[in-house]
Design a protein around this motif. Structure first.
Motif, mmCIF file in Angstrom:
data_model
loop_
_atom_site.group_PDB
_atom_site.id
_atom_site.type_symbol
_atom_site.label_atom_id
_atom_site.label_comp_id
_atom_site.label_asym_id
_atom_site.label_seq_id
_atom_site.Cartn_x
_atom_site.Cartn_y
_atom_site.Cartn_z
ATOM 1 N N PRO A 1 -12.170 28.099 -42.029
ATOM 2 C CA PRO A 1 -13.189 27.059 -41.519
ATOM 3 C C PRO A 1 -13.756 28.732 -40.153
ATOM 4 O O PRO A 1 -12.880 29.550 -40.221
ATOM 5 C CB PRO A 1 -11.236 26.728 -40.428
ATOM 6 C CG PRO A 1 -10.815 27.660 -40.785
ATOM 7 C CD PRO A 1 -10.798 28.195 -42.421
ATOM 8 N N ASP B 1 -15.747 24.254 -36.911
ATOM 9 C CA ASP B 1 -13.607 23.615 -36.974
ATOM 10 C C ASP B 1 -12.848 23.699 -35.898
ATOM 11 O O ASP B 1 -12.289 22.792 -35.930
ATOM 12 C CB ASP B 1 -13.825 24.356 -38.003
ATOM 13 C CG ASP B 1 -14.294 24.027 -39.510
ATOM 14 O OD1 ASP B 1 -14.400 23.072 -40.130
ATOM 15 O OD2 ASP B 1 -14.610 25.190 -39.786
ATOM 16 N N ILE B 2 -13.540 24.908 -35.284
ATOM 17 C CA ILE B 2 -12.107 24.752 -34.282
ATOM 18 C C ILE B 2 -12.415 25.729 -32.982
ATOM 19 O O ILE B 2 -13.994 26.515 -33.525
ATOM 20 C CB ILE B 2 -11.357 26.108 -34.928
ATOM 21 C CG1 ILE B 2 -10.148 25.398 -35.770
ATOM 22 C CG2 ILE B 2 -10.346 26.320 -33.465
ATOM 23 C CD1 ILE B 2 -9.002 26.539 -36.245
ATOM 24 N N CYS C 1 -15.782 19.474 -32.819
ATOM 25 C CA CYS C 1 -14.431 20.208 -33.706
ATOM 26 C C CYS C 1 -13.310 19.380 -34.658
ATOM 27 O O CYS C 1 -13.400 18.460 -33.717
ATOM 28 C CB CYS C 1 -14.139 21.615 -32.952
ATOM 29 S SG CYS C 1 -13.114 20.762 -31.464
ATOM 30 N N SER C 2 -12.302 19.845 -35.587
ATOM 31 C CA SER C 2 -11.637 18.750 -35.763
ATOM 32 C C SER C 2 -10.165 19.935 -34.979
ATOM 33 O O SER C 2 -8.980 19.199 -34.692
ATOM 34 C CB SER C 2 -11.582 19.809 -37.213
ATOM 35 O OG SER C 2 -10.925 21.154 -37.084
ATOM 36 N N HIS C 3 -10.418 20.639 -34.045
ATOM 37 C CA HIS C 3 -9.134 21.652 -33.195
ATOM 38 C C HIS C 3 -9.941 21.967 -32.322
ATOM 39 O O HIS C 3 -10.530 22.464 -32.358
ATOM 40 C CB HIS C 3 -8.274 22.272 -33.938
ATOM 41 C CG HIS C 3 -6.970 23.100 -33.588
ATOM 42 N ND1 HIS C 3 -6.033 21.900 -32.845
ATOM 43 C CD2 HIS C 3 -7.219 24.188 -32.515
ATOM 44 C CE1 HIS C 3 -5.351 22.887 -32.564
ATOM 45 N NE2 HIS C 3 -6.217 24.339 -31.988
ATOM 46 N N ARG C 4 -9.042 22.308 -30.870
ATOM 47 C CA ARG C 4 -9.796 22.613 -29.765
ATOM 48 C C ARG C 4 -8.113 23.327 -28.777
ATOM 49 O O ARG C 4 -7.300 22.495 -28.566
ATOM 50 C CB ARG C 4 -10.444 21.836 -28.939
ATOM 51 C CG ARG C 4 -10.674 22.304 -27.594
ATOM 52 C CD ARG C 4 -11.725 21.017 -27.297
ATOM 53 N NE ARG C 4 -12.682 21.905 -25.743
ATOM 54 C CZ ARG C 4 -13.401 21.770 -25.242
ATOM 55 N NH1 ARG C 4 -14.737 21.198 -26.812
ATOM 56 N NH2 ARG C 4 -14.409 22.424 -25.001
#
Length: 136
Positions: free
Chosen positions: A5, A78-79, A94-97
């Protein structure tokens, strides 16, 4: 995820904490994730105290491997990790923060920089572990 990622460390000026996080991400977790950093209002250069201490402690010359970047210079991420700038960062897909809530050591004693650097090291390793474990 069958690819590493892409993680971006964001802060306002992209001159200190986010640059140290990018450098430590590359040094400590390159096998698990790709590290980038950027700023919402990038400064002209990387903080000289951060450069000096990262070179002294980790042997990393950030002036040779990194530069101040704006959000528009990033690949698809991604993050997103914000450093704790107490400002609202723009929405960035993004997929995560997450926010690390780190104090800015700029203009302070070396001991403050070293304390923040140690926090970043711990958080980078924790992020690496969570990505490897698939808990993100």
């Amino acid at each position: 995820m069958n690819r590493r990622p892409k993680v971006v460390f964001l802060c306002v000026h992209n001159s200190c904490r986010s640059q140290m996080a990018e450098a430590l991400g590359k040094k400590l977790a390159e096998d698990v994730f790709e590290s980038f950093s950027a700023g919402t209002q990038p400064g002209a250069r990387i903080n000289p105290d951060a450069v000096r201490l990262m070179k002294q402690v980790w042997g990393i010359d950030m002036e040779q491997t990194q530069y101040n970047k704006s959000l528009s210079q990033l690949p698809e991420i991604d993050i997103v990790v914000t450093m704790g700038c107490n400002v609202q960062c723009p929405t960035f897909p993004c997929s995560h923060r997450e926010d690390w809530g780190l104090e800015d050591p700029s203009g302070k004693a070396d001991s403050e920089f070293l304390a923040v650097m140690a926090q970043i090291e711990k958080k980078v390793l924790d992020l690496k572990d969570r990505i490897e474990a698939g808990t993100l």
